[in-house]
Enzyme design. Structure first.
Site, PDB file in Angstrom:
ATOM      1  N   GLY A 101       0.802  -1.219   0.000  1.00 15.33           N
ATOM      2  CA  GLY A 101       0.000   0.000   0.000  1.00 15.33           C
ATOM      3  C   GLY A 101       0.833   1.265   0.000  1.00 15.33           C
ATOM      4  CG  HIS A 131       9.315  16.667   2.593  1.00 14.00           C
ATOM      5  ND1 HIS A 131       9.223  15.292   2.564  1.00 14.00           N
ATOM      6  CD2 HIS A 131      10.197  17.018   1.605  1.00 14.00           C
ATOM      7  CE1 HIS A 131      10.015  14.816   1.616  1.00 14.00           C
ATOM      8  NE2 HIS A 131      10.626  15.843   1.013  1.00 14.00           N
ATOM      9  CG  ASP A 134      11.699  14.993   5.425  1.00 15.99           C
ATOM     10  OD1 ASP A 134      11.949  13.766   5.443  1.00 15.99           O
ATOM     11  OD2 ASP A 134      12.342  15.822   4.754  1.00 15.99           O
ATOM     12  CB  SER A 142       4.150   2.246   3.317  1.00 19.25           C
ATOM     13  OG  SER A 142       4.311   3.496   2.693  1.00 19.25           O
ATOM     14  CG  ASN A 143       6.591  -1.798   5.307  1.00 15.63           C
ATOM     15  OD1 ASN A 143       6.051  -1.528   4.236  1.00 15.63           O
ATOM     16  ND2 ASN A 143       7.835  -2.247   5.390  1.00 15.63           N
ATOM     17  CG  HIS A 190     -33.338 -35.222   3.765  1.00 14.52           C
ATOM     18  ND1 HIS A 190     -31.992 -35.479   3.597  1.00 14.52           N
ATOM     19  CD2 HIS A 190     -33.620 -35.531   5.062  1.00 14.52           C
ATOM     20  CE1 HIS A 190     -31.476 -35.933   4.733  1.00 14.52           C
ATOM     21  NE2 HIS A 190     -32.446 -35.968   5.643  1.00 14.52           N
ATOM     22  CB  SER A 320     -41.751 -11.776 -16.500  1.00 12.44           C
ATOM     23  OG  SER A 320     -41.571 -12.308 -17.803  1.00 12.44           O
ATOM     24  CE  LYS A 326     -42.257 -16.033 -13.590  1.00 12.41           C
ATOM     25  NZ  LYS A 326     -41.233 -15.758 -12.576  1.00 12.41           N
TER      26      LYS A 326
END
EC number: 4.2.1.2
Length: 466
Positions: A101, A131, A134, A142-143, A190, A320, A326
């Site tokens: 990222g 900046h 800075d 980023s990590n 079922h 439909s 419908k």
């Protein structure tokens, strides 16, 4: 690009032309050139979470003396503008970029730096007063800042959107379960007829499923509330001042109302995204519940004359283009489709979460994109299903009674009196001859009419006591 419409910015790779009317800088422009992939953009929810982190960091950096107060206040003002939605177009980068990222982090740094410079009376570009690295990115990598934003965005999406909509749908279905407590109907296992239950019990099962899904999702939050910020590049905290991680977590908690804390182990927080994988697993579980609920509603409302037709649902639009009159269960269809998408997203998040190497996971944009999309889909889908379907579910009592009276499985009530084999003989004979259970049982000499009426009472077979 016309020279009249550009300004030149520089990074460590050298100069590059940037549209003059844009707040982003060199690294964002390089990303646009190098990663023109598909149409998926980094989610605005993630951008705003990242900006919140920058705002909190600026406060802490001013507090500890590492950032000039004037600059810090300008960064905070610029951040507030972004959070108010004033600069959404300044975040154009694709999800499909570096896996840490970094490009979106720098996009955010550049936008905030250029806007803060303007707020201080300065310019955009090389002569800016603030900046991006800075000042805006001070004490961060980023990590650690990107996974922190992922956590902030995920907590907000789950607690402010998914969970409230889950509760709202659950409450509507709970009200329906109470209203339908005395509607005795055919059970089905079922896809075949089974012993009776009440419609309230059936819908109450949905409510219990949603309650469990809510609990599973809530139990993922403590891990999500642990923030990676302060780990910097590899988890050691290099270049982050003492106490910085704890203070930024406190600021984020104050800004969001969520009890964020600094992660106790920054190496885990950078190298893995287990909290997000587990959270998405709970979202997938919720999707499975909603898929089942929507599918049952679709089946129970099938018809109107040749299906089960045991419940009616709101008729929202024509169904439909060729069959007049419908009406289709469109809310169930939309909900099941988005649930399928969430299930697919879970595969991507799982692969992404498994793909950390050594000190950093580099599938972070993929994980963030899919998790936030899943949250949005589920929250919006539950709201739509609740408002346009669930609130209008009603029993079709005549059809329910008709199906109940035709069910052969009422014979189960005779088992304690005449035995399983004799009860099975009644059911098979009645099915073969097209006769009722009562007619068949009496004809076979297994019970008297009075005994049948006494023993086969559907309302007594549900366990419902009032």
């Amino acid at each position: 690009m016309s020279t009249k419409n550009v300004r030149t910015e520089k990074d460590t790779f050298g100069p590059i032309d940037v549209p003059a009317d844009r707040l982003w800088g060199a690294q964002t422009q390089r990303s646009l050139q190098n990663f023109a992939i598909s149409t998926e953009r980094m989610p605005l929810a993630l951008i705003r979470a990242l900006v919140l982190v920058k705002k909190a960091a600026a406060r802490v950096n001013v507090e500890n003396g590492s950032l000039a107060k004037e600059k810090g206040e300008a960064i905070i003002r610029a951040a507030d503008e972004v959070l108010a939605g004033q600069h959404d177009a300044e975040f154009p980068l694709s999800v499909w970029q570096t896996g840490s990222g970094t490009q979106t982090n720098m996009n955010t740094n550049e936008v905030l730096a250029n806007r803060a410079s303007e707020l201080l009376g300065g310019e955009r570009g090389e002569r800016r007063k603030v900046h991006p690295n800075d000042d805006v990115n001070k004490g961060q990598s980023s990590n650690d800042v990107f996974p922190t934003a992922m956590s902030v965005a995920a907590v907000a999406a789950i607690t402010e959107h998914v969970l409230p909509e889950l509760k709202a749908l659950r409450d509507v279905l709970a009200q329906k379960a109470r209203a339908f407590h005395d509607v005795v109907k055919v059970g089905r296992t079922h896809l075949q007829d089974a012993t009776p239950l009440t419609l309230g019990q059936e819908v109450g099962g949905f409510v219990a499923q949603l309650d469990h899904a809510k609990g599973h999702l809530e139990r993922t939050l403590p891990h999500l509330l642990e923030l990676a910020l302060g780990g910097t590049a590899v988890g050691t905290g290099l270049n982050a001042p003492k106490g910085y991680a704890e203070r930024v977590a406190q600021e984020l908690a104050q800004l969001t109302g969520h009890p964020f804390v600094t992660a106790p182990n920054k190496f885990e927080a950078l190298a893995a995204n287990d909290a997000l994988v587990q959270a998405h697993g709970a979202l997938k579980g919720l999707a499975a519940v909603l898929f089942k609920v929507a599918n049952d509603v679709r089946w129970l409302s099938s018809g109107p004359r040749s299906g089960l037709a045991e419940i009616t649902i709101p008729e929202n639009e024509p169904g439909s283009s060729i069959m007049p009159g419908k009406v289709n269960p469109t809310q169930s269809e939309a909900l099941t489709m988005l649930c399928a998408q969430v299930m697919g997203n879970d595969v991507a998040v799982t692969v992404g979460g498994a793909s950390g190497n050594f000190q950093l996971n580099v599938f972070k944009p993929l994980i963030a994109h899919n998790l936030l999309q899943s949250c949005r889909l589920l929250a919006d889908g539950m709201r739509s299903f609740r408002l346009h379907c669930a609130v209008g579910i009603e029993p079709n009592r005549p059809r329910i009674q008709e199906n109940l009276e035709r069910s052969l499985m009422l014979v189960t009530a005779l088992n304690p009196h005449i035995g399983y084999d004799n009860a099975a003989k009644i059911a098979k004979t009645a099915h073969r001859d097209g006769t009722t259970l009562k007619e068949t049982a009496v004809a076979l000499g297994l019970v008297t009419p009075e005994q049948f009426d006494q023993w086969v009472r559907p309302e007594d077979m549900t366990g419902h006591k009032g």
